[in-house]
Structure formats: C-alpha cells, structure tokens
Design a protein around this motif. Structure first.
Motif, PDB file in Angstrom:
ATOM      1  N   ASP A 124       1.325  -0.649  18.354  1.00 27.24           N
ATOM      2  CA  ASP A 124       0.450  -1.655  17.764  1.00 27.24           C
ATOM      3  C   ASP A 124      -0.009  -2.662  18.803  1.00 27.24           C
TER       4      ASP A 124
ATOM      5  N   GLU B 239      -5.700   9.543  17.367  1.00 30.01           N
ATOM      6  CA  GLU B 239      -4.545   9.073  16.601  1.00 30.01           C
ATOM      7  C   GLU B 239      -4.644   7.607  16.200  1.00 30.01           C
ATOM      8  N   SER B 240      -5.028   6.767  17.160  1.00 28.68           N
ATOM      9  CA  SER B 240      -5.090   5.339  16.836  1.00 28.68           C
ATOM     10  C   SER B 240      -6.203   5.078  15.824  1.00 28.68           C
TER      11      SER B 240
ATOM     12  N   ARG C 154      -5.672   2.244   7.439  1.00 28.02           N
ATOM     13  CA  ARG C 154      -5.374   0.862   7.042  1.00 28.02           C
ATOM     14  C   ARG C 154      -6.576   0.273   6.301  1.00 28.02           C
TER      15      ARG C 154
ATOM     16  N   ARG D 293      -5.025   5.908  12.348  1.00 27.96           N
ATOM     17  CA  ARG D 293      -4.155   4.875  11.797  1.00 27.96           C
ATOM     18  C   ARG D 293      -4.971   3.670  11.310  1.00 27.96           C
TER      19      ARG D 293
END
Ligand code: 1PZ
Length: 208
Positions: free
Chosen positions: A3, A175-176, A183, A179
């Motif tokens: 993060d 991938e990021s 969210r 994520r």
C-alpha cells in the motif's frame, strides 16, 4: 508495504476518497444528510483519469468537470445533497437543463460509468479498454444521451489507449490496478445508491 508503494497513484486517491464517502453514507442511517463538499471533493479526483484517455475525451472531461464545479460552487449555499433536491422540487426544476439536481444526476451517471468500466476491465485479462468502456457506456450512459453524443462517443472509443498504456499512464501494474479498481467498485456502490434514493424518495423516476 504494498500500500505504501502504491500510495501516491491517482487511482488509489480515488479509491480512498470513495471509501471515506462510503463510510460516511453507511454510518449515517436512513436520514443521513451527505454534505456537498466531501462529495464534490471525491468527484473532482475522478477527473484525473480523463488525463489518461487522450484528447478525444476532452469534451467528456469538460462536461463532467463543469457539472462537479457547479455543485461545488453551490455547496456553501445549499450545504447538502438533500437541500439541492428540495430546492429543485419546489421550483419544478429537477430535470431542467443546468439545474443542480440534473447535474447531480449526470455526475452520478459518470461515477457509475467508471464503476461499470472497472468491472468490465477486471472481468477478463484480455478485455481491451475500448471494449470495457464501450460496454459500460452502452449500459450506463447511452440510454440517456442524445444521438449526436452517442455517435461522438463511439467514434472516440477507437482513440482510447490500450490496456497496457492505461496502466502505464495510471502508474499501476495489473495487480495494483485490480486492487484499486475493486476498492472503487465496492466503495462507489453505496454512494451511487444513496444518490438514487434522493430522487426515488421524492417519487422522481430515474429514466432520464
Ligand atoms: C478509463 C475510462 C474510460 C471511459 C470512457 C468513457 C467515456 C464516456 C464519455 C461520455 C461523454 C458524454 C458527453 C456529453 C454528455 C452530455 O450530453 C450529458 C448530458 O448533459 P445535460 O444535457 O444534462 O447537461 N452530460 C453528462 O452526462 C455529464 C457526464 C458525462 C461524462 C462522464 C464520464 C465520466 C467517466 C470518465 C472516466 C475517466
């Protein structure tokens, strides 16, 4: 750790803002009165995404940004989203071009468009941005846009960057991005539903 690495990306800022908004909405109960200020602040962040799309979407950016700005400028006078609806209901201007209730409805459609786009984008690894955006647009916005706008948008779709270009411009990896998009998908839902209820509770049918 991950993060922290991802902390400064535009997408993570959007996700975070909507998580905060969604927490507010969820904690507030049925009569919660969302303030315009935090709502407009979160909506403004979304416009950074336009920068990744190229000049064909400058018009969409202008449309979206100017509507958010109108709402933001009204925030001191009106305070909350509810008050905007109350005022337009009283004046019979809910659907009038340029009214705040109409702008709010359009901004809500923009938020939903991005949500649908992210969902399509994540549904398969090989879904192009053009396909993800076209499908999302057809479902969320096209039914309410004029023929001229729909035609311009579908022409513009061909100029969208590729999946890889988008990730690069957003400073994300596959991938990021997944994520952060998840969210946003989760956090925007309660906010979108909250806005819809403002109209539905006043017996305004959402077919426009
Ligand atoms: C990575 C993201 C790719 C997204 C690509 C999808 C782009 C869709 C472009 C939509 C263009 C809409 C142009 C103009 C629409 C106006 O006719 C309406 C009605 O305005 P009114 O008559 O009520 O004054 N305006 C709107 O609906 C305002 C919001 C439209 C733009 C939302 C897009 C937000 C998402 C983009 C994400 C970066």
């Amino acid at each position: 750790f991950e993060d922290a690495v991802n902390a400064g990306t535009p997408l993570s800022a959007v996700a975070e803002a909507f998580e905060e908004l969604s927490a507010l909405v969820k904690s507030g109960g049925v009569h919660f009165d969302l303030s315009l200020k935090p709502f407009c602040d979160a909506c403004s962040l979304v416009s950074v995404l336009f920068g990744c799309l190229g000049i064909a979407f400058k018009f969409a950016q202008y449309e979206y940004v100017s509507k958010v700005r109108d709402l933001d400028e009204a925030s001191e006078i009106y305070g909350t989203l509810n008050n905007i609806l109350d005022c337009d209901v009283e004046n019979d201007t809910v659907k009038s071009p340029g009214s705040l209730s109409r702008n709010l409805r359009r901004v809500r459609q923009g938020l939903d468009l991005i949500r649908a786009l992210f969902q399509n984008f994540l549904s398969t690894d090989d879904c192009s941005l053009k396909d993800a955006a076209s499908t999302a647009y057809a479902k969320v916005c096209a039914p309410y846009h004029t023929w001229a706008v729909r035609t311009a948008v579908s022409a513009g779709m061909y100029s969208l960057p590729t999946r890889e270009q988008l990730l690069e411009r957003l400073n994300e990896t596959g991938e990021s991005a997944e994520r952060e998009m998840r969210r946003y998908i989760d956090a925007s839902r309660p906010v979108i539903d909250y806005i819809d209820k403002l109209y539905i509770s006043r017996h305004i049918i959402l077919d426009w």
